[in-house]
Structure formats: structure tokens, C-alpha cells
Design an enzyme around this catalytic site. Structure first.
Site, short mmCIF file in Angstrom:
data_model
loop_
_atom_site.label_atom_id
_atom_site.label_comp_id
_atom_site.label_asym_id
_atom_site.label_seq_id
_atom_site.Cartn_x
_atom_site.Cartn_y
_atom_site.Cartn_z
N LYS A 1 7.83 -7.64 0.13
CA LYS A 1 8.48 -6.35 -0.08
C LYS A 1 9.97 -6.61 0.09
O LYS A 1 10.47 -6.72 1.22
CB LYS A 1 7.98 -5.35 0.97
CG LYS A 1 8.66 -4.00 0.97
CD LYS A 1 7.94 -3.00 0.11
CE LYS A 1 8.64 -1.65 0.14
NZ LYS A 1 7.97 -0.65 -0.70
N SER B 1 12.66 0.46 3.31
CA SER B 1 13.46 1.55 3.87
C SER B 1 12.58 2.35 4.82
O SER B 1 11.54 2.87 4.40
CB SER B 1 13.95 2.50 2.79
OG SER B 1 14.55 1.81 1.74
N ALA C 1 10.05 -0.43 -4.52
CA ALA C 1 10.09 0.76 -3.67
C ALA C 1 10.04 1.97 -4.59
O ALA C 1 10.75 2.01 -5.59
CB ALA C 1 11.36 0.77 -2.84
N PRO D 1 -10.40 3.82 -6.36
CA PRO D 1 -10.70 5.19 -5.91
C PRO D 1 -10.08 5.46 -4.55
O PRO D 1 -9.73 4.53 -3.82
CB PRO D 1 -12.23 5.21 -5.80
CG PRO D 1 -12.69 3.81 -5.90
CD PRO D 1 -11.56 2.93 -6.34
#
Ligand SMILES: Nc1ncnc2c1ncn2[C@@H]1O[C@H](COP(=O)(O)OP(=O)(O)OP(=O)(O)O)[C@@H](O)[C@H]1O
Ligand SMILES: [Mg+2]
Length: 212
Positions: free
Chosen positions: A33, A37, A102, A184
Site C-alpha cells: 500500500k 492515510s 487509495a 460476496p
């Protein structure tokens, strides 16, 4: 060389991290990532580590960890740092890598550069996560247009939520996009339920085979 995938989405909070965790688990991949934030709640890297059962060493450190839960450009400004988008370079690794952006594509990293600009530079197979709930047709088709205009390679769309057959079909038709599967909403979300859901609803060949 191992494959690197980018996971983006139509919006924030739609399940990109949960899908990324499923993909990390299925491919025995690394996760990155680049910009996080908000550090008060569980971070995306921590959620992936928890759900994918990934060892910490497989979670790459964020390039920027920003305190404020806001768009990266603003979170950086509040934290008194500046994100350098050119410094975001996917590492070459022995195993596959899953990179999560993000929010959505046009989230700003600085006042001039959006995540979509970075994805366009990377030229990596990019997966668009989309809800199945009402509103998804417009959001998903707009996101696909934004990707195509910038020549971001679209691997396909992943739906998240309960099956809504017509929405999924019309997105595939009008968006001229491959649907990779649907994750799902899981009543119990843990490593095992996620593993089972991924194997029941996705085809590994889309991520490791000729089609990938
Ligand atoms: N398939 C799912 N089954 C059950 N719960 C889910 C599923 N996908 C997402 N959720 C729930 O929704 C929350 C938000 O999902 P997630 O963190 O994956 O969103 P995101 O798109 O990565 O958000 P962000 O833009 O902040 O990175 C999760 O913490 C989880 O509780
Ligand atoms: Mg996330």
C-alpha cells in the site's frame, strides 16, 4: 519475473483491501500500500496481514504513512510532508505483488498528480473493484473510461457484494471489460472464509495463466 497487479476501485470503502487480501493469499504474494492515510484504525497493510495470514515480511512498508484519514494530498499537507509520485516505483520481487491504491482512480497524491497518473506510468495489469449495489453502473463505466483515456491496462472488473445480475452484465457489455469474478459480502470475514470465497468465485488462470 513475477507478476505485479494493481488493485483500484470505484470508490473508497468498497472492499479493495479485502479483495487484495484474497489475491495475496491465493497467489502467495507480497502486498504493498504505497500511501496510507489514517493510522488510528487498522491500516490496510494490517488488515491484509490479518486476513491473508501473510507473514509481516511479505507486507512491504508503505512509502508514506499519513496520520490524517483524508485524501493523500491533503493528509500529506496536514502532516507537513510532500508525496513524490515519481518515487513510487513497484519493486521487482521473487513472488507476485499486489499493490493497492487509495480510494478511486482520481484521488490526488499531490495538488497536481492523481493515482491514475501513477498507474498510467506503471503500465501494470490493473483490477477495478466495483460494488454490485445501486449506483455501480455509472461509477464503474466512468472509472473504465478514465483508465482507457490514460492507457492504463485493464485486467478486468471484480465485483464486491451480493449478485446483481443485470448490473454486472451491462457493465461488462458497455464497458467492454472482462469480469474476473464477484466476492460476496461474507458474514464472517476471516482467512478461511475469504480463501473459500475466492476459490469458489474466481479462476486462478485469470491471474497466473495465459489470460493474465
Ligand atoms: N467481501 C466482504 N465481505 C465482508 N465484509 C467486507 C467485504 N469487503 C469489504 N468488507 C467490509 O468493508 C470494510 C471496507 O472494506 P475495505 O477496507 O476492503 O475497503 P477499501 O476499498 O479497501 O477502502 P479504502 O479506500 O479505505 O482503502 C472492511 O473492513 C470490511 O469490514
Ligand atoms: Mg483499502
Amino acid at each position: 519475473m513475477s507478476k505485479t497487479f494493481v488493485v483500484t476501485g470505484t470508490d473508497t470503502g468498497i472492499g479493495k483491501t479485502v479483495f487484495s487480501a484474497a489475491l495475496v493469499q491465493a497467489l502467495d504474494a507480497h502486498y504493498w500500500k504505497p500511501v496510507q492515510s489514517g493510522l488510528e484504525e487498522e491500516t490496510d497493510s494490517e488488515l491484509v496481514a490479518r486476513l491473508a495470514g501473510a507473514e509481516p515480511v511479505r507486507i512491504l512498508p508503505e512509502a508514506w504513512k499519513l496520520k490524517t484519514p483524508a485524501s493523500p494530498h491533503l493528509a500529506a499537507q496536514i502532516d507537513g510532508v510532500e508525496i513524490d509520485p515519481l518515487a513510487l516505483v513497484p519493486p521487482q520481487l521473487e513472488r507476485p505483488l499486489v499493490i493497492e491504491g487509495a480510494g478511486g482512480l482520481l484521488v490526488p497524491l499531490t495538488r497536481r498528480i492523481t493515482y491514475a497518473d501513477v498507474f498510467a506510468r506503471w503500465q501494470l495489469p490493473t483490477i477495478l473493484c466495483a460494488r454490485t449495489a445501486l449506483g455501480t453502473i455509472n461509477h464503474t463505466l466512468l472509472s473504465l473510461e478514465a483508465m482507457r483515456v490514460r492507457r492504463i491496462p485493464v485486467l478486468g472488473v471484480v465485483f464486491i457484494g451480493d449478485e446483481v445480475r443485470d448490473s454486472q452484465a451491462i457493465i461488462s457489455e458497455l464497458g467492454m471489460v472482462r469480469v474476473l469474478g464477484r466476492l460476496p459480502k461474507l458474514d464472517r470475514l476471516d482467512t478461511e472464509t475469504l480463501r473459500q470465497a475466492f476459490s469458489a468465485h474466481f479462476d486462478m488462470d485469470d491471474f497466473v495463466g495465459e489470460k493474465a
